[in-house]
Design a protein around this motif. Structure first.
Motif, PDB file in Angstrom:
ATOM      1  N   ALA A 143       1.085  -0.789   0.107  1.00 16.10           N
ATOM      2  CA  ALA A 143      -0.066   0.094   0.233  1.00 16.10           C
ATOM      3  C   ALA A 143       0.817   1.765  -0.213  1.00 16.10           C
ATOM      4  O   ALA A 143       2.145   1.205   0.234  1.00 16.10           O
ATOM      5  N   ILE A 144       0.501   2.311  -0.225  1.00 17.81           N
ATOM      6  CA  ILE A 144       1.326   3.376  -0.630  1.00 17.81           C
ATOM      7  C   ILE A 144       0.128   4.640   0.617  1.00 17.81           C
ATOM      8  O   ILE A 144      -0.662   4.708   0.924  1.00 17.81           O
ATOM      9  N   ASP A 145       1.390   5.167   1.589  1.00 19.08           N
ATOM     10  CA  ASP A 145       0.637   6.094   2.798  1.00 19.08           C
ATOM     11  C   ASP A 145       0.503   7.464   1.895  1.00 19.08           C
ATOM     12  O   ASP A 145       1.146   8.307   1.528  1.00 19.08           O
ATOM     13  N   LEU A 146      -0.875   8.017   2.196  1.00 14.23           N
ATOM     14  CA  LEU A 146      -1.805   8.724   1.283  1.00 14.23           C
ATOM     15  C   LEU A 146      -0.809  10.485   1.729  1.00 14.23           C
ATOM     16  O   LEU A 146      -1.287  10.980   1.207  1.00 14.23           O
ATOM     17  N   GLN A 147      -0.428  10.191   3.149  1.00 11.00           N
ATOM     18  CA  GLN A 147      -0.120  11.442   3.622  1.00 11.00           C
ATOM     19  C   GLN A 147       1.286  11.525   2.943  1.00 11.00           C
ATOM     20  O   GLN A 147       2.030  12.824   2.662  1.00 11.00           O
ATOM     21  N   THR A 148       2.377  10.501   3.395  1.00 13.47           N
ATOM     22  CA  THR A 148       3.965  10.407   2.815  1.00 13.47           C
ATOM     23  C   THR A 148       4.429   9.898   1.882  1.00 13.47           C
ATOM     24  O   THR A 148       5.374  10.553   1.415  1.00 13.47           O
ATOM     25  N   GLY A 149       3.488   8.964   1.220  1.00 15.22           N
ATOM     26  CA  GLY A 149       4.392   8.301  -0.523  1.00 15.22           C
ATOM     27  C   GLY A 149       5.080   7.950   0.282  1.00 15.22           C
ATOM     28  O   GLY A 149       5.349   6.880  -1.040  1.00 15.22           O
ATOM     29  N   ARG A 150       5.196   7.038   1.546  1.00 12.46           N
ATOM     30  CA  ARG A 150       5.656   5.648   1.513  1.00 12.46           C
ATOM     31  C   ARG A 150       5.391   4.595   1.127  1.00 12.46           C
ATOM     32  O   ARG A 150       3.834   4.514   1.115  1.00 12.46           O
TER      33      ARG A 150
END
Length: 357
Positions: A143-150
């Motif tokens: 998955a992708i963290d939508l706040q950090t792009g991680r």
């Protein structure tokens, strides 16, 4: 990265409620997400992740940027002595993916055939049917963290699966004074791919009345994975409406779990109540039976109704393409009336399954 404006959402939600997305971006790859997060115009904007729209009630136009997940791909990524590890893109249609696994010789998902939605939405809801839940066949997801792009990977324990529940349905909370903190990924993560561990030493998961009836009908005590798949499809098609014809979000309420003492009390009042004893001693009640017992089958509020063949399903009695469709308000008014009715008769508050926005 293309962002469309004022996009009609009626074709993109299985209840076919009329609504619009003020802005929508179609996500075909991990790179698409990262490009949006790097774009100053969209990086800090609230976002809503949309899969197949099969577990969704829209009560108005959607103001956050809608990320319509359309990531494809199916493949065998690894195998051990015990399992095949099979991966699918989050935008794959769940039922099509289940059918594909069987044609490839990877059994284990057949009991969950014909569940609407996409692969990426399946872990969020921890979907399940006929004795098998997604967590029983889950390996990991990216998955992708939508706040950090991680970009990150979670295993089953990290997903915190529960009955129709996961870490993706909860927000992070913190109570420093009590020394408590709970991690949640609601509205923060976009799932890009999911991997499943499918057993090489497969055996059928049986024990449900509808399956037992099929076994008796066909004179078969040990069905193959393909036979189970076919039977589950037949059972679901006989009970549940096709969303392309009659708008619906599948099972609208969770089956409630009660203590043995509560179940005994309910049985004393109504011996016909449908119930299943779980491994931990708790008892699961059939929400559809409770709703039916309260007289809701076939009833309507405006254009929202209770399906005549299965009281657990709320349907849109209007057109799946026209402006006469049920509103989200009508659907939720009906749902709340059903909850009140069941509570007043049985002392049980039913929980809804779909996401309401």
């Amino acid at each position: 990265m293309l962002v469309e404006k004022n996009v009609p959402l009626q074709p993109l939600n299985s209840l076919h409620i009329v609504a619009k997305a003020q802005a929508l971006s179609r996500i075909h790859s991990q790179a698409d997400v990262l490009a949006l997060l790097r774009d100053p115009a969209w990086a800090q904007v609230p976002k809503f992740v949309l899969g197949g729209g099969s577990n969704l009630v829209l009560t108005g136009d959607v103001k956050p940027l809608v990320l319509k997940v359309e990531i494809k791909g199916r493949r065998l990524v690894a195998e051990t002595d015990k399992v095949f590890i099979v991966e699918a893109g989050a935008g794959e249609v769940w039922h099509d993916f289940v059918a594909w696994t069987l044609t490839q010789g990877y059994a284990g998902l057949e009991n969950m055939a014909l569940i609407p939605g996409t692969v990426g939405a399946a872990p969020v809801q921890n979907i399940g049917a006929y004795g098998v839940e997604l967590q029983d066949r889950f390996d990991s997801l990216d998955a992708i963290d939508l706040q950090t792009g991680r970009i990150f990977t979670l295993n089953a324990a990290q997903c915190a699966f529960g009955y129709r529940d996961s870490i993706f349905k909860h927000s992070s909370t913190a109570n420093p004074e009590a020394g408590q903190q709970a991690l949640g990924l609601k509205d923060r993560a976009l799932i890009v791919r999911v991997r499943f561990a499918l057993p090489k030493l497969w055996k059928p998961v049986l024990g449900y009345l509808d399956i037992d009836k099929k076994m008796a009908e066909h004179g078969c005590s040990q069905p193959s994975a393909q036979q189970l798949f076919d039977w589950v499809c037949e059972i679901r098609r006989a009970k549940l409406p096709d969303p392309a014809v009659i708008g619906n979000a599948g099972s609208f309420f969770k089956n409630p779990t009660v203590t043995p003492e509560q179940c005994t009390d309910i049985i004393a009042r109504d011996p016909r109540v449908v119930h299943y004893v779980l491994a931990d001693g708790a008892v699961k009640l059939a929400a559809g039976w409770l709703i039916d017992a309260c007289g809701w089958r076939g009833k309507s509020v405006g254009q929202a109704g209770v399906y005549e063949k299965q009281a657990l399903v709320l349907v849109n009695r209007g057109s799946v393409h026209g402006a006469d469709a049920a509103t989200g308000g009508e659907v939720m008014t009906l749902a709340k009336a059903i909850q009140t009715s069941v509570y007043e008769r049985f002392g049980i508050m039913l929980e809804t399954e779909p996401v309401v926005i």
